[in-house]
Design a protein around this motif. Sequence first.
Motif, short mmCIF file in Angstrom:
data_model
loop_
_atom_site.label_atom_id
_atom_site.label_comp_id
_atom_site.label_asym_id
_atom_site.label_seq_id
_atom_site.Cartn_x
_atom_site.Cartn_y
_atom_site.Cartn_z
N ILE A 367 0.85 -1.19 0.00
CA ILE A 367 0.00 0.00 0.00
C ILE A 367 0.88 1.24 0.00
O ILE A 367 1.71 1.42 0.89
CB ILE A 367 -0.94 0.02 1.22
N GLN A 368 0.70 2.08 -1.03
CA GLN A 368 1.42 3.34 -1.10
C GLN A 368 0.40 4.48 -1.12
O GLN A 368 -0.68 4.35 -1.70
CB GLN A 368 2.31 3.40 -2.33
N VAL A 369 0.75 5.59 -0.48
CA VAL A 369 -0.20 6.70 -0.31
C VAL A 369 0.49 8.02 -0.62
O VAL A 369 1.68 8.20 -0.34
CB VAL A 369 -0.76 6.72 1.14
N ASN A 388 11.65 5.41 1.58
CA ASN A 388 10.26 4.99 1.41
C ASN A 388 9.43 5.94 0.55
O ASN A 388 8.24 5.75 0.40
CB ASN A 388 9.57 4.86 2.78
N LEU A 389 10.06 6.98 0.02
CA LEU A 389 9.33 8.00 -0.73
C LEU A 389 9.88 8.05 -2.15
O LEU A 389 11.08 8.21 -2.35
CB LEU A 389 9.49 9.36 -0.05
N ASP A 390 8.98 7.91 -3.17
CA ASP A 390 9.49 7.96 -4.54
C ASP A 390 9.44 9.38 -5.09
O ASP A 390 8.97 10.32 -4.42
CB ASP A 390 8.75 6.96 -5.43
N ALA A 391 9.91 9.56 -6.29
CA ALA A 391 10.05 10.89 -6.87
C ALA A 391 8.70 11.58 -7.09
O ALA A 391 8.64 12.81 -7.17
CB ALA A 391 10.80 10.79 -8.20
N GLU A 392 7.63 10.80 -7.18
CA GLU A 392 6.30 11.37 -7.41
C GLU A 392 5.54 11.63 -6.11
O GLU A 392 4.37 12.00 -6.14
CB GLU A 392 5.48 10.45 -8.32
N TRP A 394 4.88 9.33 -3.65
CA TRP A 394 4.19 8.16 -3.07
C TRP A 394 5.00 7.62 -1.90
O TRP A 394 6.19 7.33 -2.03
CB TRP A 394 4.02 7.06 -4.12
N TRP A 395 4.32 7.47 -0.77
CA TRP A 395 4.95 6.97 0.45
C TRP A 395 4.55 5.51 0.66
O TRP A 395 3.37 5.17 0.64
CB TRP A 395 4.51 7.81 1.65
N ASP A 396 5.55 4.65 0.84
CA ASP A 396 5.27 3.24 1.11
C ASP A 396 4.92 3.08 2.58
O ASP A 396 5.76 3.33 3.45
CB ASP A 396 6.48 2.37 0.75
#
Length: 512
Positions: A367-369, A388-392, A394-396
């Motif tokens: 689940i990513q938020v 845990n945070l991608d470039a867009e 989204w937080w895992d």
Amino acid sequence: MTRNHQLIYDQLIEIAPDSRPWISDHGSAAVPVVDDRVQLTDIADAAARAATLFEDTGIRPGDYCAVWLDAPLDIMIVIAALSAVGGVPVLISPALDAETLARMLEPVTITRIVTTSDRLAKCEQVQTLTQVDDWAELAGRLPATPPRRTSAVSMPGSAPYVVTHTSGTTGVPKLVQYTRKAADHQGYAQEVPAILGRLRGYAAVAVSPVHFRTVSGLLCALRRKVPLIVLADHSAESVARYVRRWQPIYLEAHPNTLMQWEHLADNGTLASVRHYVSTFDVIHPGTVSRLLAGSRYRFASFFEAYGQSELGGIAAKVHLKGFTGRRSRWGLGLGGHSTGWTAPGYSEARIVGPDGRPVPAGTPGRIQVRSEGQFQTYINRPEAAAANLDAEGWWDTGDYGKKTRFGRLILIDRQIERMTTIPSAIALEDVLLTRMPWLLEAIALEQDGRVRPVVAVRDRAFDRNAWQAAVSGLPPMAPPIVLDYDAFPRTATGKIRRSALAQQITGIHHDH
């Protein structure tokens, strides 16, 4: 509706002189509490004087100041005062020990702390702290200190507003930093249900005073002019006294706290409550049904919020009196726990597979938020935040689940706690607690390749025959281990520390 972007201090100092008093079950070093009542104008005045005092003693915009207090009222006042001058309160749980605090603060430049007199010596042992203030002594100086005459110092939305910390179940707690913009958004997100629920009476709140939920909830209450009942003692006996006297129409607490209050629903204590709210974690359907049954309102509601420290609310659903808990009662829904839907315009969730790409509806994954109210970074572990945070954005979340065709979010388990013998431990626990209301807690673990339930009972002996009848038709399980409720290791917000519990029961066998 017109958006109000003012934060806590500016909301406080605009309080009308005839505002309804708030109710408190505890005293304060800074304001009088008389016959359970505390005047909001007194809180505002104390915050304004404390703001002057903090500025006079060296707090400048952007300076961090740790706050290690017990009384929720005092914590509120210090948060307001520090933020008024641009300081950043770092809220420390009363349950934390000095050694852990030292390890948390070691990588960051926090040199000042406001605390209680009994913690002064402990703080002086923390090498990074060079200024240790006794809050009782500071509060004693407030009457002779002039109040701040202007609104809070102007800061950009990206500036830090407050820092809280995680529970530290997997090591040293992370210091979670929220911006002013995140605080504004989280407070606003909570205004919507307050408006829809037409809150006109008292709202009783029993949550951790150093969690960001308290900060955003305080902001919402001030913006919507909802008088609070601030509860520091979460025991059922103490809460019952305040609920009976002040008749709140809104009641919020941690899920595990609400489980301990279930019996209050049976004797009329909770009759005045029209809206229940549970935050931080999922709550079992049996608890929801029992609490709703205790309300005198025909259409009483229960707002179940699934959230995380780093994000605030992720998803939510509303239970109505008489319409909840039926699936679990009949042994269905063993694939997960429904957490409801994300709030449009505030948060969005997606499910990704092992390759990090989104998966189709109904397929389990991580689940990513992405949320308007999410945190900025861990100030003592920035690398962990970045991982845990991608470039867009989204937080895992660390949770494992799926989404239905209609966008409903189903929580299966924590990613690191996934079961191999059953689809979902959380769903099985829902069923056990619904079928056996005499259980106060039920946790499903895996031990030696089998599901091993660990349970606590409510004021009675464990009934093995009733257990056998209740688990009929469920997946095979090892005989349960029975513990006292207080023996379950928990986080500051009441969540079970499952890995610690698994270690605790290793070697305990009740197979005989």
